[in-house]
Design an enzyme around this catalytic site. Structure first.
Site, PDB file in Angstrom:
ATOM      1  N   TYR A 201      -8.964   7.389  14.541  1.00 13.31           N
ATOM      2  CA  TYR A 201      -8.528   8.619  13.656  1.00 13.31           C
ATOM      3  C   TYR A 201      -9.087   9.932  14.883  1.00 13.31           C
ATOM      4  O   TYR A 201     -10.316   9.644  14.840  1.00 13.31           O
ATOM      5  CB  TYR A 201      -9.137   8.928  12.488  1.00 13.31           C
ATOM      6  CG  TYR A 201      -8.682   7.984  11.438  1.00 13.31           C
ATOM      7  CD1 TYR A 201      -9.073   6.573  11.243  1.00 13.31           C
ATOM      8  CD2 TYR A 201      -8.015   8.642  10.269  1.00 13.31           C
ATOM      9  CE1 TYR A 201      -8.446   5.959  10.028  1.00 13.31           C
ATOM     10  CE2 TYR A 201      -7.356   7.970   9.234  1.00 13.31           C
ATOM     11  CZ  TYR A 201      -7.779   6.456   9.072  1.00 13.31           C
ATOM     12  OH  TYR A 201      -7.112   5.839   7.966  1.00 13.31           O
ATOM     13  N   LYS A 296      -5.089   6.261   0.751  1.00 16.39           N
ATOM     14  CA  LYS A 296      -5.470   6.090  -0.358  1.00 16.39           C
ATOM     15  C   LYS A 296      -4.404   5.993  -1.556  1.00 16.39           C
ATOM     16  O   LYS A 296      -4.546   5.462  -2.594  1.00 16.39           O
ATOM     17  CB  LYS A 296      -6.409   7.245  -1.056  1.00 16.39           C
ATOM     18  CG  LYS A 296      -7.700   7.335  -0.758  1.00 16.39           C
ATOM     19  CD  LYS A 296      -8.558   6.129  -1.213  1.00 16.39           C
ATOM     20  CE  LYS A 296      -9.429   5.621   0.034  1.00 16.39           C
ATOM     21  NZ  LYS A 296     -10.079   4.564   0.014  1.00 16.39           N
ATOM     22  N   TYR A 382     -13.935   4.963   2.170  1.00 17.67           N
ATOM     23  CA  TYR A 382     -12.690   4.598   2.867  1.00 17.67           C
ATOM     24  C   TYR A 382     -12.279   3.056   2.360  1.00 17.67           C
ATOM     25  O   TYR A 382     -11.059   2.585   1.940  1.00 17.67           O
ATOM     26  CB  TYR A 382     -12.860   4.517   4.440  1.00 17.67           C
ATOM     27  CG  TYR A 382     -11.836   4.100   5.310  1.00 17.67           C
ATOM     28  CD1 TYR A 382     -10.756   5.207   5.718  1.00 17.67           C
ATOM     29  CD2 TYR A 382     -10.967   2.831   5.466  1.00 17.67           C
ATOM     30  CE1 TYR A 382      -9.772   4.646   6.526  1.00 17.67           C
ATOM     31  CE2 TYR A 382     -10.070   2.777   6.260  1.00 17.67           C
ATOM     32  CZ  TYR A 382      -9.166   3.756   6.660  1.00 17.67           C
ATOM     33  OH  TYR A 382      -8.439   3.491   7.613  1.00 17.67           O
TER      34      TYR A 382
HETATM   35  P1  FAD Z   1       6.548   4.363  -5.748  1.00 20.03           P
HETATM   36  O1  FAD Z   1       6.177   3.566  -4.507  1.00 20.03           O
HETATM   37  O2  FAD Z   1       6.963   5.678  -5.435  1.00 20.03           O
HETATM   38  O3  FAD Z   1       7.640   3.522  -6.576  1.00 20.03           O
HETATM   39  C1  FAD Z   1       8.252   4.282  -7.595  1.00 20.03           C
HETATM   40  C2  FAD Z   1       9.489   3.376  -7.819  1.00 20.03           C
HETATM   41  O4  FAD Z   1       9.893   4.096  -9.094  1.00 20.03           O
HETATM   42  C3  FAD Z   1      10.310   3.561  -6.690  1.00 20.03           C
HETATM   43  O5  FAD Z   1      10.829   2.214  -6.341  1.00 20.03           O
HETATM   44  C4  FAD Z   1      11.595   4.464  -7.274  1.00 20.03           C
HETATM   45  O6  FAD Z   1      12.847   4.005  -6.768  1.00 20.03           O
HETATM   46  C5  FAD Z   1      11.772   4.017  -8.821  1.00 20.03           C
HETATM   47  N1  FAD Z   1      12.191   4.998  -9.504  1.00 20.03           N
HETATM   48  C6  FAD Z   1      12.028   6.599  -9.369  1.00 20.03           C
HETATM   49  N2  FAD Z   1      12.685   7.029 -10.429  1.00 20.03           N
HETATM   50  C7  FAD Z   1      13.212   6.199 -11.262  1.00 20.03           C
HETATM   51  C8  FAD Z   1      14.030   6.115 -12.497  1.00 20.03           C
HETATM   52  N3  FAD Z   1      14.579   7.397 -12.970  1.00 20.03           N
HETATM   53  N4  FAD Z   1      14.301   5.034 -13.093  1.00 20.03           N
HETATM   54  C9  FAD Z   1      13.805   3.988 -12.515  1.00 20.03           C
HETATM   55  N5  FAD Z   1      13.032   3.921 -11.358  1.00 20.03           N
HETATM   56  C10 FAD Z   1      12.908   4.933 -10.840  1.00 20.03           C
HETATM   57  N6  FAD Z   1       0.137   5.948   1.198  1.00 20.03           N
HETATM   58  C11 FAD Z   1      -1.005   5.552   1.818  1.00 20.03           C
HETATM   59  O7  FAD Z   1      -1.920   4.978   1.418  1.00 20.03           O
HETATM   60  N7  FAD Z   1      -0.751   5.262   3.409  1.00 20.03           N
HETATM   61  C12 FAD Z   1       0.359   5.890   4.031  1.00 20.03           C
HETATM   62  O8  FAD Z   1       0.515   5.868   5.163  1.00 20.03           O
HETATM   63  C13 FAD Z   1       1.514   6.374   3.156  1.00 20.03           C
HETATM   64  N8  FAD Z   1       2.521   6.697   3.691  1.00 20.03           N
HETATM   65  C14 FAD Z   1       3.493   7.223   2.825  1.00 20.03           C
HETATM   66  C15 FAD Z   1       4.673   7.803   3.253  1.00 20.03           C
HETATM   67  C16 FAD Z   1       5.712   8.203   2.665  1.00 20.03           C
HETATM   68  C17 FAD Z   1       7.234   8.736   3.057  1.00 20.03           C
HETATM   69  C18 FAD Z   1       5.508   8.318   0.999  1.00 20.03           C
HETATM   70  C19 FAD Z   1       6.528   8.793   0.244  1.00 20.03           C
HETATM   71  C20 FAD Z   1       4.297   7.950   0.580  1.00 20.03           C
HETATM   72  C21 FAD Z   1       3.314   7.180   1.321  1.00 20.03           C
HETATM   73  N9  FAD Z   1       2.143   6.919   0.944  1.00 20.03           N
HETATM   74  C22 FAD Z   1       1.259   6.300   1.545  1.00 20.03           C
HETATM   75  C23 FAD Z   1       1.946   6.733  -0.699  1.00 20.03           C
HETATM   76  C24 FAD Z   1       2.065   5.335  -0.898  1.00 20.03           C
HETATM   77  O9  FAD Z   1       3.330   4.883  -0.355  1.00 20.03           O
HETATM   78  C25 FAD Z   1       2.345   5.544  -2.515  1.00 20.03           C
HETATM   79  O10 FAD Z   1       1.077   6.168  -2.954  1.00 20.03           O
HETATM   80  C26 FAD Z   1       2.819   4.181  -3.234  1.00 20.03           C
HETATM   81  O11 FAD Z   1       4.029   4.034  -3.057  1.00 20.03           O
HETATM   82  C27 FAD Z   1       2.610   4.604  -4.971  1.00 20.03           C
HETATM   83  O12 FAD Z   1       3.378   3.471  -5.563  1.00 20.03           O
HETATM   84  P2  FAD Z   1       4.100   3.550  -6.941  1.00 20.03           P
HETATM   85  O13 FAD Z   1       4.379   2.343  -7.434  1.00 20.03           O
HETATM   86  O14 FAD Z   1       3.198   4.423  -7.865  1.00 20.03           O
HETATM   87  O15 FAD Z   1       5.319   4.560  -6.656  1.00 20.03           O
HETATM   88  C1  DHB Z   2      -2.024   4.226   7.889  1.00 20.99           C
HETATM   89  C2  DHB Z   2      -1.615   5.404   6.961  1.00 20.99           C
HETATM   90  C3  DHB Z   2      -2.649   6.315   6.709  1.00 20.99           C
HETATM   91  O1  DHB Z   2      -2.623   7.218   6.068  1.00 20.99           O
HETATM   92  C4  DHB Z   2      -4.116   5.995   7.104  1.00 20.99           C
HETATM   93  O2  DHB Z   2      -5.070   6.675   6.839  1.00 20.99           O
HETATM   94  C5  DHB Z   2      -4.246   4.645   7.953  1.00 20.99           C
HETATM   95  C6  DHB Z   2      -3.276   3.941   8.145  1.00 20.99           C
HETATM   96  C7  DHB Z   2      -0.664   3.643   8.043  1.00 20.99           C
HETATM   97  O3  DHB Z   2       0.362   3.703   7.725  1.00 20.99           O
HETATM   98  O4  DHB Z   2      -0.944   2.329   8.869  1.00 20.99           O
END
Ligand code: FAD
Ligand code: DHB
Length: 389
Positions: A201, A296, A382
């Site tokens: 970082y 997170k 963390y």
């Molecule tokens: P989601 O993974 O969003 O899953 C929700 C699901 O519901 C999806 O499959 C969607 O298609 C489905 N859905 C939506 N609407 C409907 C509907 N009406 N009917 C049926 N299904 C539906 N977190 C980190 O910790 N580190 C990262 O580097 C990081 N990078 C990220 C990058 C991006 C671009 C995004 C968007 C998020 C990132 N996050 C990251 C956050 C992390 O990916 C999310 O917190 C995690 O995916 C949460 O999981 P979830 O199951 O709650 O939601």
């Molecule tokens: C990754 C994403 C993050 O937000 C982080 O703090 C560390 C790692 C990753 O996508 O690998």
């Protein structure tokens, strides 16, 4: 159709909830509006906290994670002239794992389709109904275009930030907090061995940079950019040049490789409370978003459904409502801890162009790198605080 728990959304939250319930003898049906291929390919998070790894292992979906995941014992914090390692086991007795969200999702889907509860992809027009009664239902259209009704005892809204569940909860009243950060991340995936043993970082006057990884041959790197930045304006050479500048340290070199994916990610915090209306329960991104610094988001989704699964088992097996009644407050306590930690990491590492802010950030970084108490506070957050189910 009838089930005990109707689950909207097959992200990590919905899939894991279904698995945890199945292990306790509770039926569920998972409804997902995207295709299996789309859900499995969505590149997102990569760092799993200790409790997430433990939960996935106890749920019987940790074999490949233990085989192919990379256990990490710390992170480097960098500012010009200094790269300091925080040793997590020494500071707090815990570690984290590098294992992509794509892989967690694939493992959960494979397990579910091999005799687990029904998982329906490519459904549409999903609507939770009668959630204030003890017999709510979900209306939807299946992949063949047939209108369906799923009768349930409870509904889990695990449909992410853009889903249909949160608006139904908010219609009954509630509150939302939001902060949009004036930064974005440009993220790349590259076919090159990581140039570092632990994540870096890095604070730099040009902006924050993060060196992460997905495997011994795939690196994941991020650059702080302006929110309005267009990905087309960033050639691979320009990205590698900026990364090399921001990670520069005497005697160390950044290895470059073929970029296989690149995108710009917005950074915001969002919390919606309560996380329940009647028999509809929100979990994961459906209820909250954190900026990515500190990794997170995925871990918080896993923590939510771990609490929710225990609460629903108690409700549906023992007809006791104590855990569902306290679910929202208990989940939100952890949500706010992680929201604070993500804000802290984001604020310490992203440059705003303000010279006063920069000196405060450098002072904070020097403090974390020289005080065991300050380092332990970061390490405990963390690696993930223990989950009190
Ligand atoms: P989601 O993974 O969003 O899953 C929700 C699901 O519901 C999806 O499959 C969607 O298609 C489905 N859905 C939506 N609407 C409907 C509907 N009406 N009917 C049926 N299904 C539906 N977190 C980190 O910790 N580190 C990262 O580097 C990081 N990078 C990220 C990058 C991006 C671009 C995004 C968007 C998020 C990132 N996050 C990251 C956050 C992390 O990916 C999310 O917190 C995690 O995916 C949460 O999981 P979830 O199951 O709650 O939601
Ligand atoms: C990754 C994403 C993050 O937000 C982080 O703090 C560390 C790692 C990753 O996508 O690998």
């Amino acid at each position: 159709m009838r089930t005990q728990v109707g689950i909207i959304g097959a992200g990590p939250a919905g899939l894991l909830l279904s698995r945890l319930l199945a292990l306790q003898g509770i039926d569920s049906v998972v409804l997902e509006n995207r295709s299996r291929a789309y859900v499995e390919a969505r590149i997102r998070a990569g760092i799993l906290e200790q409790h997430t790894v433990d939960t996935l292992t106890e749920a019987g979906v940790g074999d490949r994670l233990r085989r192919e995941g990379l256990e990490h014992h710390g992170i480097y914090l960098q500012y010009p002239g200094t790269r300091h390692k925080l040793d997590f086991p020494a500071l707090c007795g815990r570690t984290v794992w590098v294992y992509g969200q794509t892989e967690v999702t694939k493992d959960l889907i494979t397990t579910q389709l091999a005799g687990g509860p029904p998982l329906l992809f490519e459904v549409s027009d999903v609507i939770p109904e009668d959630v204030d009664t003890d017999s709510p239902r979900i209306r939807f259209t299946d992949a063949d275009g047939n209108a369906q009704v799923l009768e349930c005892d409870a509904i889990a809204g695990t449909d992410g930030f853009h889903g249909v569940s949160r608006p139904v909860v908010q219609q009954a009243g509630g509150r939302v907090w939001e902060r949009t950060y004036p930064y974005a991340w440009l993220g790349i995936l590259a076919d090159v061995a990581p140039s570092t043993d632990e994540l870096i970082y890095a604070w730099h006057p040009d902006g924050f940079a993060l060196h992460s990884m997905r495997s011994p041959s795939v690196s994941r790197l991020y650059l702080q950019v302006s929110p309005g930045e267009q990905i087309e304006d960033w050639s691979d050479d320009r990205i590698w040049d900026n990364l090399a500048t921001r990670f520069a340290l005497d005697g160390w070199e950044l290895c470059t490789g073929t970029v296989t994916d690149k995108s710009v990610l917005p950074m915001r915090s969002f919390v919606s409370a309560p996380m329940r209306r009647g028999r509809l329960f929100l979990a994961g991104d459906a209820a909250h978003i954190v900026p990515p610094t500190g990794a997170k988001g995925l871990n918080l989704a896993v923590a939510d459904v771990t609490l929710l699964a225990a609460a629903l088992v108690r409700l549906l097996r023992e007809q006791r409502s104590d855990l569902v009644d306290s679910y929202s407050d208990r989940a939100l306590a952890r949500v706010w801890r992680c929201t604070h930690f993500s804000w802290f990491m984001t604020s310490m590492l992203h440059t705003s162009g303000d010279a006063f802010d920069a000196e405060l950030q450098l002072s904070q970084l020097r403090r974390v790198c020289s005080s065991e108490a300050a380092a332990r506070e970061l390490a405990e957050n963390y690696t993930g605080l223990p989950l009190d189910v």
